[in-house]
Scaffold this motif. Structure first.
Motif, PDB file in Angstrom:
ATOM      1  N   TYR A  51       0.608  -1.132  -0.071  1.00  0.00           N
ATOM      2  CA  TYR A  51       0.039   0.219   0.017  1.00  0.00           C
ATOM      3  C   TYR A  51       1.017   1.379  -0.003  1.00  0.00           C
ATOM      4  O   TYR A  51       0.627   2.152   0.406  1.00  0.00           O
ATOM      5  N   HIS A  54      -0.046   4.748  -0.763  1.00  0.00           N
ATOM      6  CA  HIS A  54      -0.886   5.554   0.249  1.00  0.00           C
ATOM      7  C   HIS A  54      -0.489   5.985   1.421  1.00  0.00           C
ATOM      8  O   HIS A  54      -0.987   6.384   2.462  1.00  0.00           O
ATOM      9  N   ARG A  55       0.945   6.020   1.402  1.00  0.00           N
ATOM     10  CA  ARG A  55       1.751   6.312   2.625  1.00  0.00           C
ATOM     11  C   ARG A  55       1.599   7.619   3.333  1.00  0.00           C
ATOM     12  O   ARG A  55       1.398   7.818   4.348  1.00  0.00           O
ATOM     13  N   ARG A  57      -1.461   9.111   3.359  1.00  0.00           N
ATOM     14  CA  ARG A  57      -2.968   9.375   3.353  1.00  0.00           C
ATOM     15  C   ARG A  57      -2.883   9.347   4.737  1.00  0.00           C
ATOM     16  O   ARG A  57      -2.370   8.267   5.642  1.00  0.00           O
ATOM     17  N   PHE A  60      -3.143   5.570   6.476  1.00  0.00           N
ATOM     18  CA  PHE A  60      -2.368   4.655   6.072  1.00  0.00           C
ATOM     19  C   PHE A  60      -2.135   3.724   7.333  1.00  0.00           C
ATOM     20  O   PHE A  60      -2.030   2.402   7.251  1.00  0.00           O
TER      21      PHE A  60
END
Ligand code: GDP
Length: 140
Positions: A51, A54-55, A57, A60
């Protein structure tokens, strides 16, 4: 449209409720074939890397904690237009927005615990498949 492959994960909320078979039935009814499958417990390192986009976001860390909270089933699905067809049968990310008959409408618990992951494009699908499977483990 040529036969295509996409990458899928049945997430921990679904394995916990023992509904992996119900979800696989949805794929099969949509014309998708399971051509590789393995049940695993993702490590934190795997989930953070998978993922990685999406770090930044805000969700996360929660997402990584959720994805490592129980077993998942990683899969390769094959069929005509498989990437788009899988996204259709999955439904919108937020189950509140998902169309009737979709997996997320029927089974998701929340925007995070939304039962399934599916690749968003053919290029991502190839990368995600290679992240979890060797060529010889995918048998079409
Ligand atoms: P997808 O392609 O439909 O899975 O959606 P995204 O790529 O945007 O998000 C990846 C995953 O992160 C989703 O499937 C959810 O599990 C989780 N997620 C997305 N948005 C949110 C959010 O606003 N809050 C939380 N807690 N999780 C989210």
């Amino acid at each position: 449209m040529a036969i295509e492959r996409t990458f899928s994960i049945i997430k921990p909320d679904a394995t916990r409720r023992n509904i992996t078979g119900k979800i696989i039935t949805k794929f099969e009814e949509a014309g998708l074939r399971v051509v590789a499958q393995r049940r695993i417990k993702m490590t934190t390192e795997q989930a953070e890397s998978f993922y990685g986009v999406h770090r930044e976001r805000p969700f996360f860390n929660d997402l990584v904690a959720f994805m490592t909270s129980g077993p998942v089933v990683v899969q390769v699905l094959e069929g005509e237009n498989a990437v788009a067809r899988n996204r259709e049968v999955m439904g919108a990310t937020n189950p509140a927005d998902a169309a009737d008959g979709t997996i997320r409408k029927e089974f998701a618990e929340s925007i995070e615990a939304n039962s399934v992951h599916g690749s968003d494009a053919p290029e991502t699908a190839a990368e995600e498949i290679a992240f979890f499977f060797k060529d010889e483990e995918v048998v079409g």
